[in-house]
Motif scaffolding. Structure first.
Motif, PDB file in Angstrom:
ATOM      1  N   ASN A 167      48.776 -18.179  56.230  1.00  0.00           N
ATOM      2  CA  ASN A 167      50.053 -17.544  55.895  1.00  0.00           C
ATOM      3  C   ASN A 167      50.325 -16.267  56.679  1.00  0.00           C
ATOM      4  OD1 ASN A 167      51.630 -19.129  54.178  1.00  0.00           O
ATOM      5  ND2 ASN A 167      50.127 -18.854  52.567  1.00  0.00           N
ATOM      6  N   ARG A 210      57.191 -17.321  50.361  1.00  0.00           N
ATOM      7  CA  ARG A 210      55.833 -17.777  50.057  1.00  0.00           C
ATOM      8  C   ARG A 210      54.802 -17.012  50.901  1.00  0.00           C
ATOM      9  NH1 ARG A 210      51.400 -17.937  49.699  1.00  0.00           N
ATOM     10  NH2 ARG A 210      49.931 -19.663  49.605  1.00  0.00           N
ATOM     11  N   HIS A 230      47.250 -23.044  46.924  1.00  0.00           N
ATOM     12  CA  HIS A 230      47.263 -24.371  47.527  1.00  0.00           C
ATOM     13  C   HIS A 230      46.743 -25.385  46.501  1.00  0.00           C
ATOM     14  CE1 HIS A 230      47.648 -21.539  50.780  1.00  0.00           C
ATOM     15  NE2 HIS A 230      46.451 -21.041  50.495  1.00  0.00           N
ATOM     16  N   HIS A 262      44.820 -18.834  44.549  1.00  0.00           N
ATOM     17  CA  HIS A 262      44.656 -17.388  44.632  1.00  0.00           C
ATOM     18  C   HIS A 262      44.869 -16.816  43.239  1.00  0.00           C
ATOM     19  CE1 HIS A 262      44.297 -17.843  48.832  1.00  0.00           C
ATOM     20  NE2 HIS A 262      45.500 -18.348  48.970  1.00  0.00           N
ATOM     21  N   GLU A 274      39.248 -20.332  51.719  1.00  0.00           N
ATOM     22  CA  GLU A 274      39.786 -20.038  53.045  1.00  0.00           C
ATOM     23  C   GLU A 274      39.537 -18.614  53.524  1.00  0.00           C
ATOM     24  OE1 GLU A 274      44.317 -19.442  51.311  1.00  0.00           O
ATOM     25  OE2 GLU A 274      43.971 -21.073  52.691  1.00  0.00           O
ATOM     26  N   HIS A 275      39.161 -17.695  52.662  1.00  0.00           N
ATOM     27  CA  HIS A 275      39.045 -16.301  53.095  1.00  0.00           C
ATOM     28  C   HIS A 275      37.620 -15.906  53.484  1.00  0.00           C
ATOM     29  CE1 HIS A 275      42.895 -15.340  50.578  1.00  0.00           C
ATOM     30  NE2 HIS A 275      43.145 -16.074  51.640  1.00  0.00           N
TER      31      HIS A 275
HETATM   32 ZN    ZN Z   1      45.950 -19.018  50.911  1.00  0.00          ZN
END
Ligand code: ZN
Ligand code: LAC
Length: 484
Positions: free
Chosen positions: A149, A337, A386, A393, A428-429
Protein backbone atom coordinates in the motif's frame (compact mmCIF):
# COMPACT_ATOMS: atom_id res chain seq x y z
CA UNK A 1 11.61 12.38 13.72
CA UNK A 2 8.76 10.16 14.85
CA UNK A 3 9.15 8.87 18.38
CA UNK A 4 7.46 5.70 19.43
CA UNK A 5 8.34 2.36 21.04
CA UNK A 6 11.68 2.19 22.77
CA UNK A 7 13.77 -0.04 20.54
CA UNK A 8 16.61 -2.24 21.49
CA UNK A 9 19.79 -0.18 21.73
CA UNK A 10 23.03 -2.01 21.10
CA UNK A 11 26.38 -0.59 22.24
CA UNK A 12 27.59 2.21 19.99
CA UNK A 13 30.97 2.96 18.47
CA UNK A 14 33.33 5.22 20.39
CA UNK A 15 33.82 8.72 18.90
CA UNK A 16 37.33 7.71 17.76
CA UNK A 17 36.03 4.73 15.86
CA UNK A 18 33.25 6.82 14.30
CA UNK A 19 35.91 9.21 12.98
CA UNK A 20 37.96 6.33 11.60
CA UNK A 21 34.96 4.76 9.87
CA UNK A 22 33.86 8.04 8.30
CA UNK A 23 37.38 8.80 7.07
CA UNK A 24 37.90 5.32 5.65
CA UNK A 25 34.54 5.31 3.84
CA UNK A 26 35.21 8.77 2.41
CA UNK A 27 38.58 7.55 1.14
CA UNK A 28 37.06 4.47 -0.52
CA UNK A 29 33.88 6.02 -1.89
CA UNK A 30 34.51 9.75 -2.15
CA UNK A 31 33.16 12.54 0.05
CA UNK A 32 29.93 13.05 -1.88
CA UNK A 33 28.67 9.53 -1.11
CA UNK A 34 29.53 9.53 2.59
CA UNK A 35 27.45 11.91 4.70
CA UNK A 36 27.16 12.54 8.42
CA UNK A 37 25.33 15.88 8.73
CA UNK A 38 22.49 15.96 11.24
CA UNK A 39 19.71 16.05 8.62
CA UNK A 40 21.07 13.03 6.75
CA UNK A 41 21.54 11.01 9.94
CA UNK A 42 18.02 11.85 11.04
CA UNK A 43 16.53 10.98 7.64
CA UNK A 44 18.09 7.50 7.95
CA UNK A 45 17.21 6.77 11.58
CA UNK A 46 13.67 5.41 11.50
CA UNK A 47 11.05 3.69 9.42
CA UNK A 48 7.24 3.62 9.29
CA UNK A 49 6.89 1.32 12.29
CA UNK A 50 6.21 2.27 15.88
CA UNK A 51 9.87 1.64 16.71
CA UNK A 52 11.93 4.49 18.03
CA UNK A 53 14.33 5.98 15.44
CA UNK A 54 18.03 5.64 16.27
CA UNK A 55 20.67 7.78 14.59
CA UNK A 56 23.41 6.07 12.57
CA UNK A 57 26.97 7.43 12.72
CA UNK A 58 27.36 7.76 8.98
CA UNK A 59 25.30 7.22 5.82
CA UNK A 60 26.66 5.79 2.58
CA UNK A 61 24.64 6.86 -0.44
CA UNK A 62 25.40 4.05 -2.82
CA UNK A 63 25.15 4.80 -6.53
CA UNK A 64 26.12 1.37 -7.86
CA UNK A 65 26.97 -2.19 -6.85
CA UNK A 66 30.65 -1.31 -6.37
CA UNK A 67 29.70 1.29 -3.75
CA UNK A 68 27.61 -1.30 -1.91
CA UNK A 69 30.47 -3.80 -1.96
CA UNK A 70 32.96 -1.16 -0.80
CA UNK A 71 30.79 -0.19 2.18
CA UNK A 72 30.39 -3.85 3.14
CA UNK A 73 34.14 -4.39 2.84
CA UNK A 74 34.89 -1.45 5.11
CA UNK A 75 32.25 -2.63 7.59
CA UNK A 76 33.89 -6.05 7.81
CA UNK A 77 37.46 -4.73 8.02
CA UNK A 78 36.66 -2.23 10.77
CA UNK A 79 34.02 -4.50 12.39
CA UNK A 80 31.32 -1.88 12.25
CA UNK A 81 27.55 -2.51 12.19
CA UNK A 82 25.95 -1.78 8.83
CA UNK A 83 22.22 -1.50 8.16
CA UNK A 84 20.92 -1.53 4.59
CA UNK A 85 18.00 0.68 3.67
CA UNK A 86 15.97 1.47 0.58
CA UNK A 87 12.94 3.79 1.02
CA UNK A 88 12.52 3.22 4.77
CA UNK A 89 8.79 2.43 4.43
CA UNK A 90 9.06 -0.75 6.51
CA UNK A 91 6.70 -1.33 9.40
CA UNK A 92 8.62 -3.51 11.86
CA UNK A 93 11.82 -1.59 12.57
CA UNK A 94 13.90 -3.47 9.99
CA UNK A 95 15.74 -0.37 8.75
CA UNK A 96 16.38 1.17 12.17
CA UNK A 97 20.16 1.13 12.83
CA UNK A 98 19.88 -0.04 16.42
CA UNK A 99 23.65 -0.17 16.91
CA UNK A 100 24.35 3.07 15.06
CA UNK A 101 27.26 2.53 12.67
CA UNK A 102 26.76 2.72 8.91
CA UNK A 103 23.44 3.03 7.10
CA UNK A 104 23.91 1.76 3.57
CA UNK A 105 21.30 3.59 1.50
CA UNK A 106 20.44 2.08 -1.88
CA UNK A 107 17.54 4.40 -2.74
CA UNK A 108 19.78 6.27 -5.20
CA UNK A 109 20.22 3.08 -7.26
CA UNK A 110 16.95 3.53 -9.09
CA UNK A 111 17.35 2.43 -12.67
CA UNK A 112 14.97 0.14 -14.46
CA UNK A 113 17.70 -1.75 -16.28
CA UNK A 114 15.68 -3.88 -18.68
CA UNK A 115 12.08 -4.79 -19.48
CA UNK A 116 12.25 -7.96 -21.53
CA UNK A 117 8.93 -8.24 -23.39
CA UNK A 118 9.71 -11.64 -24.87
CA UNK A 119 10.74 -13.29 -21.61
CA UNK A 120 8.32 -11.36 -19.39
CA UNK A 121 11.16 -10.36 -17.08
CA UNK A 122 12.16 -7.02 -15.61
CA UNK A 123 15.56 -6.16 -14.13
CA UNK A 124 15.69 -3.28 -11.66
CA UNK A 125 17.96 -1.68 -9.11
CA UNK A 126 16.88 -1.73 -5.45
CA UNK A 127 15.95 1.95 -5.25
CA UNK A 128 13.23 1.73 -7.92
CA UNK A 129 9.91 2.82 -6.43
CA UNK A 130 7.22 0.14 -6.72
CA UNK A 131 4.67 2.48 -8.33
CA UNK A 132 7.25 3.51 -10.96
CA UNK A 133 7.90 -0.14 -11.74
CA UNK A 134 4.14 -0.72 -12.14
CA UNK A 135 3.82 2.18 -14.57
CA UNK A 136 6.88 1.18 -16.60
CA UNK A 137 5.86 -2.44 -17.15
CA UNK A 138 2.17 -1.62 -17.67
CA UNK A 139 3.17 0.78 -20.44
CA UNK A 140 4.50 -2.35 -22.17
CA UNK A 141 1.27 -4.31 -21.59
CA UNK A 142 2.88 -6.26 -18.74
CA UNK A 143 2.02 -6.60 -15.06
CA UNK A 144 3.91 -6.87 -11.77
CA UNK A 145 1.19 -7.78 -9.24
CA UNK A 146 2.66 -7.14 -5.73
CA UNK A 147 1.15 -3.87 -4.54
CA UNK A 148 2.25 -2.85 -1.04
CA UNK A 149 0.00 0.00 0.00
CA UNK A 150 3.02 2.30 0.25
CA UNK A 151 3.61 1.79 -3.50
CA UNK A 152 3.88 5.54 -4.10
CA UNK A 153 7.20 5.56 -2.27
CA UNK A 154 8.35 2.09 -1.12
CA UNK A 155 11.24 0.64 -3.12
CA UNK A 156 11.98 -2.79 -4.55
CA UNK A 157 15.05 -3.38 -2.36
CA UNK A 158 12.88 -3.11 0.73
CA UNK A 159 10.09 -5.12 -0.89
CA UNK A 160 12.59 -7.95 -1.44
CA UNK A 161 14.05 -7.60 2.06
CA UNK A 162 10.63 -7.85 3.67
CA UNK A 163 8.92 -10.10 1.10
CA UNK A 164 6.36 -7.32 0.83
CA UNK A 165 2.79 -7.98 -0.18
CA UNK A 166 -0.40 -6.01 -0.60
CA UNK A 167 -4.08 -6.44 -1.44
CA UNK A 168 -3.45 -8.31 -4.69
CA UNK A 169 -1.56 -11.05 -2.82
CA UNK A 170 -4.86 -12.92 -2.58
CA UNK A 171 -4.64 -13.94 -6.23
CA UNK A 172 -1.02 -13.26 -7.04
CA UNK A 173 1.08 -13.82 -3.92
CA UNK A 174 3.89 -11.74 -2.43
CA UNK A 175 7.24 -10.47 -3.73
CA UNK A 176 8.90 -13.87 -3.36
CA UNK A 177 6.42 -15.38 -5.81
CA UNK A 178 7.71 -12.99 -8.50
CA UNK A 179 11.39 -13.02 -7.67
CA UNK A 180 13.67 -14.93 -10.03
CA UNK A 181 17.13 -13.74 -9.07
CA UNK A 182 19.23 -11.20 -7.22
CA UNK A 183 22.64 -9.64 -7.49
CA UNK A 184 23.85 -9.32 -3.93
CA UNK A 185 26.90 -8.25 -1.96
CA UNK A 186 27.92 -9.96 1.27
CA UNK A 187 29.53 -8.61 4.39
CA UNK A 188 33.18 -8.33 3.38
CA UNK A 189 32.28 -7.08 -0.10
CA UNK A 190 32.10 -10.27 -2.14
CA UNK A 191 29.35 -10.16 -4.77
CA UNK A 192 27.37 -12.84 -6.57
CA UNK A 193 24.17 -13.56 -8.46
CA UNK A 194 21.68 -15.89 -6.78
CA UNK A 195 18.68 -17.48 -8.46
CA UNK A 196 18.00 -17.41 -12.18
CA UNK A 197 16.56 -15.42 -15.06
CA UNK A 198 14.56 -18.26 -16.52
CA UNK A 199 11.00 -19.29 -15.69
CA UNK A 200 12.09 -22.59 -14.21
CA UNK A 201 15.20 -23.67 -12.36
CA UNK A 202 15.97 -25.97 -9.44
CA UNK A 203 19.74 -25.97 -9.06
CA UNK A 204 21.01 -25.87 -5.50
CA UNK A 205 19.21 -24.29 -2.61
CA UNK A 206 16.75 -21.51 -3.43
CA UNK A 207 18.95 -18.80 -1.98
CA UNK A 208 17.00 -15.99 -3.67
CA UNK A 209 13.90 -17.17 -1.83
CA UNK A 210 15.85 -17.32 1.44
CA UNK A 211 17.16 -13.78 1.02
CA UNK A 212 13.70 -12.50 0.17
CA UNK A 213 12.17 -11.72 3.55
CA UNK A 214 15.50 -11.98 5.41
CA UNK A 215 15.04 -8.32 6.40
CA UNK A 216 18.49 -7.22 5.29
CA UNK A 217 20.25 -9.51 7.74
CA UNK A 218 22.03 -11.83 5.27
CA UNK A 219 23.10 -9.85 2.19
CA UNK A 220 22.48 -6.55 0.41
CA UNK A 221 20.59 -6.48 -2.89
CA UNK A 222 22.13 -4.56 -5.77
CA UNK A 223 19.92 -5.77 -8.63
CA UNK A 224 16.63 -7.66 -8.84
CA UNK A 225 15.21 -9.91 -11.57
CA UNK A 226 11.42 -10.18 -11.41
CA UNK A 227 8.86 -12.19 -13.32
CA UNK A 228 5.98 -10.47 -15.09
CA UNK A 229 2.70 -11.55 -16.66
CA UNK A 230 0.49 -9.91 -19.30
CA UNK A 231 -1.57 -7.10 -17.87
CA UNK A 232 -5.15 -8.23 -17.19
CA UNK A 233 -7.51 -6.73 -19.75
CA UNK A 234 -10.15 -5.67 -17.30
CA UNK A 235 -10.47 -4.97 -13.58
CA UNK A 236 -13.82 -4.64 -11.80
CA UNK A 237 -13.83 -2.97 -8.37
CA UNK A 238 -16.71 -3.56 -5.97
CA UNK A 239 -17.62 -2.04 -2.65
CA UNK A 240 -19.96 -4.14 -0.48
CA UNK A 241 -21.30 -2.81 2.79
CA UNK A 242 -22.56 -4.74 5.81
CA UNK A 243 -24.40 -4.10 9.05
CA UNK A 244 -21.48 -5.42 11.11
CA UNK A 245 -17.97 -6.74 10.70
CA UNK A 246 -18.97 -10.30 11.49
CA UNK A 247 -21.38 -10.38 8.55
CA UNK A 248 -18.54 -9.08 6.37
CA UNK A 249 -16.24 -11.81 7.71
CA UNK A 250 -18.80 -14.47 6.75
CA UNK A 251 -19.20 -12.86 3.32
CA UNK A 252 -15.46 -13.25 2.72
CA UNK A 253 -15.84 -17.01 3.07
CA UNK A 254 -18.91 -17.00 0.83
CA UNK A 255 -17.01 -15.13 -1.89
CA UNK A 256 -14.02 -17.47 -1.66
CA UNK A 257 -16.42 -20.38 -2.16
CA UNK A 258 -17.73 -18.90 -5.41
CA UNK A 259 -15.12 -20.60 -7.59
CA UNK A 260 -13.68 -17.20 -8.55
CA UNK A 261 -10.41 -15.99 -7.08
CA UNK A 262 -10.78 -12.23 -6.66
CA UNK A 263 -7.48 -10.43 -6.81
CA UNK A 264 -8.26 -8.86 -3.46
CA UNK A 265 -10.84 -8.83 -0.70
CA UNK A 266 -10.10 -6.02 1.73
CA UNK A 267 -12.10 -5.69 4.93
CA UNK A 268 -12.72 -2.44 6.81
CA UNK A 269 -14.48 -2.40 10.16
CA UNK A 270 -16.75 0.33 11.58
CA UNK A 271 -14.06 2.58 13.04
CA UNK A 272 -11.92 2.19 9.94
CA UNK A 273 -14.89 3.30 7.84
CA UNK A 274 -14.97 6.53 9.83
CA UNK A 275 -11.41 7.17 8.64
CA UNK A 276 -12.49 6.41 5.05
CA UNK A 277 -15.43 8.82 5.30
CA UNK A 278 -13.05 11.43 6.65
CA UNK A 279 -11.04 10.96 3.44
CA UNK A 280 -14.02 11.99 1.32
CA UNK A 281 -15.37 8.61 0.19
CA UNK A 282 -19.17 8.55 0.48
CA UNK A 283 -20.16 5.57 2.60
CA UNK A 284 -23.71 5.07 3.84
CA UNK A 285 -23.89 5.91 7.57
CA UNK A 286 -25.70 2.60 8.24
CA UNK A 287 -22.71 0.61 7.00
CA UNK A 288 -20.62 -0.80 9.85
CA UNK A 289 -18.23 -2.80 7.66
CA UNK A 290 -17.06 -2.87 4.06
CA UNK A 291 -15.39 -5.25 1.67
CA UNK A 292 -13.42 -3.77 -1.22
CA UNK A 293 -13.14 -6.53 -3.76
CA UNK A 294 -11.48 -6.62 -7.14
CA UNK A 295 -11.82 -9.17 -9.87
CA UNK A 296 -9.64 -9.13 -12.97
CA UNK A 297 -9.55 -11.10 -16.18
CA UNK A 298 -10.45 -10.85 -19.84
CA UNK A 299 -12.62 -8.13 -21.34
CA UNK A 300 -15.59 -10.52 -21.45
CA UNK A 301 -15.32 -12.60 -18.30
CA UNK A 302 -14.25 -10.10 -15.59
CA UNK A 303 -17.73 -8.58 -15.28
CA UNK A 304 -19.35 -11.99 -15.12
CA UNK A 305 -16.92 -13.09 -12.39
CA UNK A 306 -17.64 -9.91 -10.45
CA UNK A 307 -21.35 -10.66 -10.73
CA UNK A 308 -20.83 -14.11 -9.23
CA UNK A 309 -18.85 -12.74 -6.29
CA UNK A 310 -21.34 -9.90 -5.82
CA UNK A 311 -24.26 -12.30 -5.60
CA UNK A 312 -22.40 -14.20 -2.86
CA UNK A 313 -22.16 -10.91 -0.96
CA UNK A 314 -25.89 -10.38 -1.47
CA UNK A 315 -26.63 -13.88 -0.20
CA UNK A 316 -24.43 -13.22 2.82
CA UNK A 317 -26.59 -10.22 3.74
CA UNK A 318 -24.78 -7.25 2.18
CA UNK A 319 -26.59 -3.93 2.64
CA UNK A 320 -25.41 -2.87 -0.80
CA UNK A 321 -22.97 -3.99 -3.48
CA UNK A 322 -21.72 -1.15 -5.65
CA UNK A 323 -19.46 -1.42 -8.68
CA UNK A 324 -17.03 1.45 -9.30
CA UNK A 325 -18.33 3.15 -12.40
CA UNK A 326 -15.17 4.78 -13.62
CA UNK A 327 -11.46 5.13 -12.96
CA UNK A 328 -11.88 8.16 -10.75
CA UNK A 329 -14.34 6.39 -8.40
CA UNK A 330 -12.00 3.44 -8.24
CA UNK A 331 -8.96 5.62 -7.63
CA UNK A 332 -10.71 7.52 -4.84
CA UNK A 333 -11.64 4.30 -3.09
CA UNK A 334 -8.10 2.92 -3.33
CA UNK A 335 -6.53 6.19 -2.31
CA UNK A 336 -8.67 6.09 0.84
CA UNK A 337 -7.71 2.45 1.42
CA UNK A 338 -4.00 3.11 0.89
CA UNK A 339 -4.06 5.99 3.33
CA UNK A 340 -5.60 3.95 6.16
CA UNK A 341 -2.34 3.47 7.98
CA UNK A 342 -1.56 7.22 8.35
CA UNK A 343 -5.27 8.09 8.66
CA UNK A 344 -5.83 5.73 11.58
CA UNK A 345 -2.62 6.92 13.19
CA UNK A 346 -4.19 10.35 13.37
CA UNK A 347 -7.15 8.99 15.38
CA UNK A 348 -5.35 8.76 18.72
CA UNK A 349 -2.14 9.82 20.40
CA UNK A 350 -0.82 6.27 20.37
CA UNK A 351 -1.26 3.47 17.87
CA UNK A 352 0.13 -0.01 17.44
CA UNK A 353 -0.70 -1.76 14.19
CA UNK A 354 -0.22 -5.49 13.83
CA UNK A 355 -0.42 -7.64 10.71
CA UNK A 356 -1.41 -11.02 12.03
CA UNK A 357 -2.63 -13.86 9.83
CA UNK A 358 -5.09 -16.63 10.58
CA UNK A 359 -6.44 -19.33 8.28
CA UNK A 360 -9.11 -17.42 6.41
CA UNK A 361 -11.86 -19.66 7.75
CA UNK A 362 -10.86 -18.30 11.15
CA UNK A 363 -11.32 -14.61 10.29
CA UNK A 364 -14.71 -14.45 12.06
CA UNK A 365 -13.14 -16.12 15.14
CA UNK A 366 -10.31 -13.58 15.12
CA UNK A 367 -12.76 -10.69 14.85
CA UNK A 368 -14.67 -12.08 17.85
CA UNK A 369 -11.43 -12.31 19.81
CA UNK A 370 -10.48 -8.73 18.93
CA UNK A 371 -13.84 -7.60 20.37
CA UNK A 372 -13.18 -9.58 23.55
CA UNK A 373 -9.66 -8.19 23.90
CA UNK A 374 -10.82 -4.62 23.38
CA UNK A 375 -13.51 -5.06 26.01
CA UNK A 376 -11.18 -6.80 28.47
CA UNK A 377 -8.44 -4.18 28.29
CA UNK A 378 -10.71 -1.16 27.84
CA UNK A 379 -8.71 0.09 24.85
CA UNK A 380 -10.20 1.07 21.51
CA UNK A 381 -9.26 -1.22 18.62
CA UNK A 382 -9.95 -1.25 14.91
CA UNK A 383 -9.31 -3.82 12.25
CA UNK A 384 -8.84 -3.68 8.51
CA UNK A 385 -6.83 -5.51 5.93
CA UNK A 386 -6.45 -8.37 3.58
CA UNK A 387 -9.29 -10.57 4.81
CA UNK A 388 -9.21 -12.85 1.78
CA UNK A 389 -5.73 -13.89 2.93
CA UNK A 390 -6.73 -14.00 6.60
CA UNK A 391 -4.18 -11.17 7.07
CA UNK A 392 -5.62 -8.43 9.24
CA UNK A 393 -4.18 -5.20 10.56
CA UNK A 394 -5.38 -5.17 14.15
CA UNK A 395 -4.80 -1.72 15.62
CA UNK A 396 -4.73 -0.57 19.22
CA UNK A 397 -5.53 3.14 19.65
CA UNK A 398 -5.21 5.00 22.93
CA UNK A 399 -4.59 8.44 24.32
CA UNK A 400 -3.82 7.83 27.98
CA UNK A 401 -0.15 6.97 28.67
CA UNK A 402 -1.23 4.92 31.68
CA UNK A 403 -2.99 2.47 29.36
CA UNK A 404 0.29 1.08 28.03
CA UNK A 405 0.32 -2.02 30.28
CA UNK A 406 -3.21 -2.84 29.12
CA UNK A 407 -2.14 -2.59 25.50
CA UNK A 408 0.83 -4.80 26.26
CA UNK A 409 -1.49 -7.42 27.74
CA UNK A 410 -3.84 -7.10 24.77
CA UNK A 411 -1.01 -7.52 22.30
CA UNK A 412 0.24 -10.65 24.00
CA UNK A 413 -3.28 -12.07 24.12
CA UNK A 414 -3.79 -11.26 20.42
CA UNK A 415 -0.60 -13.06 19.40
CA UNK A 416 -1.42 -16.11 21.49
CA UNK A 417 -4.94 -16.24 20.04
CA UNK A 418 -3.59 -15.99 16.50
CA UNK A 419 -1.22 -18.90 17.11
CA UNK A 420 -3.97 -20.96 18.74
CA UNK A 421 -6.12 -20.35 15.65
CA UNK A 422 -3.29 -21.79 13.52
CA UNK A 423 -1.98 -18.44 12.31
CA UNK A 424 1.27 -16.51 12.18
CA UNK A 425 2.41 -13.24 13.71
CA UNK A 426 3.21 -11.34 10.51
CA UNK A 427 1.72 -11.57 7.05
CA UNK A 428 3.64 -8.82 5.35
CA UNK A 429 5.53 -6.44 7.65
CA UNK A 430 8.17 -8.83 9.00
CA UNK A 431 9.60 -9.35 12.47
CA UNK A 432 12.22 -6.58 12.65
CA UNK A 433 12.55 -5.45 16.23
CA UNK A 434 8.82 -5.10 16.86
CA UNK A 435 7.89 -8.80 16.91
CA UNK A 436 11.24 -10.29 17.83
CA UNK A 437 10.20 -11.00 21.44
CA UNK A 438 7.42 -13.29 20.20
CA UNK A 439 9.23 -15.21 17.46
CA UNK A 440 10.10 -18.17 19.69
CA UNK A 441 6.47 -18.44 20.74
CA UNK A 442 5.54 -19.12 17.13
CA UNK A 443 8.54 -21.03 15.86
CA UNK A 444 10.06 -22.81 18.85
CA UNK A 445 13.69 -23.06 19.94
CA UNK A 446 14.99 -25.42 17.29
CA UNK A 447 13.80 -23.39 14.30
CA UNK A 448 14.91 -20.08 15.77
CA UNK A 449 18.34 -21.47 16.59
CA UNK A 450 18.65 -23.03 13.14
CA UNK A 451 18.01 -19.63 11.59
CA UNK A 452 20.54 -17.98 13.88
CA UNK A 453 23.12 -20.50 12.69
CA UNK A 454 22.24 -19.70 9.10
CA UNK A 455 22.70 -16.01 9.84
CA UNK A 456 26.17 -16.77 11.24
CA UNK A 457 27.17 -18.46 7.96
CA UNK A 458 26.45 -15.28 6.00
CA UNK A 459 27.60 -12.86 8.68
CA UNK A 460 29.81 -14.51 11.33
CA UNK A 461 30.43 -11.31 13.29
CA UNK A 462 26.79 -10.21 13.26
CA UNK A 463 27.55 -6.88 11.58
CA UNK A 464 24.74 -6.79 9.02
CA UNK A 465 21.54 -5.26 10.38
CA UNK A 466 22.17 -6.40 13.96
CA UNK A 467 19.38 -6.70 16.52
CA UNK A 468 16.70 -7.81 14.06
CA UNK A 469 14.34 -10.80 13.93
CA UNK A 470 15.97 -12.88 16.67
CA UNK A 471 16.87 -10.47 19.39
CA UNK A 472 14.46 -11.18 22.18
CA UNK A 473 15.42 -8.18 24.23
CA UNK A 474 14.34 -6.05 21.26
CA UNK A 475 11.11 -4.95 22.80
CA UNK A 476 10.45 -5.29 26.45
CA UNK A 477 6.91 -4.08 26.12
CA UNK A 478 5.08 -1.11 24.68
CA UNK A 479 6.84 1.12 27.19
CA UNK A 480 7.87 4.31 25.60
CA UNK A 481 4.95 4.77 23.21
CA UNK A 482 4.53 8.36 22.35
CA UNK A 483 2.45 10.27 19.90
CA UNK A 484 3.42 9.65 16.32
ZN1 ZN B 1 -1.33 -4.55 4.63
C1 LAC C 1 -1.80 -1.79 4.68
C2 LAC C 1 -0.42 -1.81 5.22
C3 LAC C 1 -0.38 -1.26 6.59
O1 LAC C 1 -2.31 -2.83 4.29
O2 LAC C 1 0.12 -3.10 5.17
O3 LAC C 1 -2.37 -0.70 4.64
Amino acid sequence: MRGVVTSIRLPRLSPDRVDRVRARLARELGDSKVVADAASLEANAGDESDQEPILPDVVVRAENAEDVAAALRVAAELEVPITPRAAGSGKSGGAVPVAGGIVLATIGMNRIVDIDRAEHVVVVEPGVVLGDLHRAVEAEGLFYPPDANSLAWCAIGGNVGENAAGPRALKYGATRDWLLGLDVALVGGEATFVGRRTKKGVTGYDVAALLCGSEGTLAVTTRVVLRLIPKPERVVTMMATFADVHAAGRAVMAALGSGIVPRCIELLDARTLDAVRARGVAVDEGARAMLITEVDGGEDDAMESAGRVGSRFDDAGALAVLVAQDASQRDRLWEARRQLSPATRAMARHKISEDVVVPRTKVPALLDEVDRISEAIGVSMLTYGHAGDGNLHVNFLWDDDDHEPRVEAGLDRLFRAVLTLGGTLSGEHGVGTSKAPWLRLEQGDLLVDLQRRLKAVFDPKGLLNPGKIFDESARSGTKGHRAC
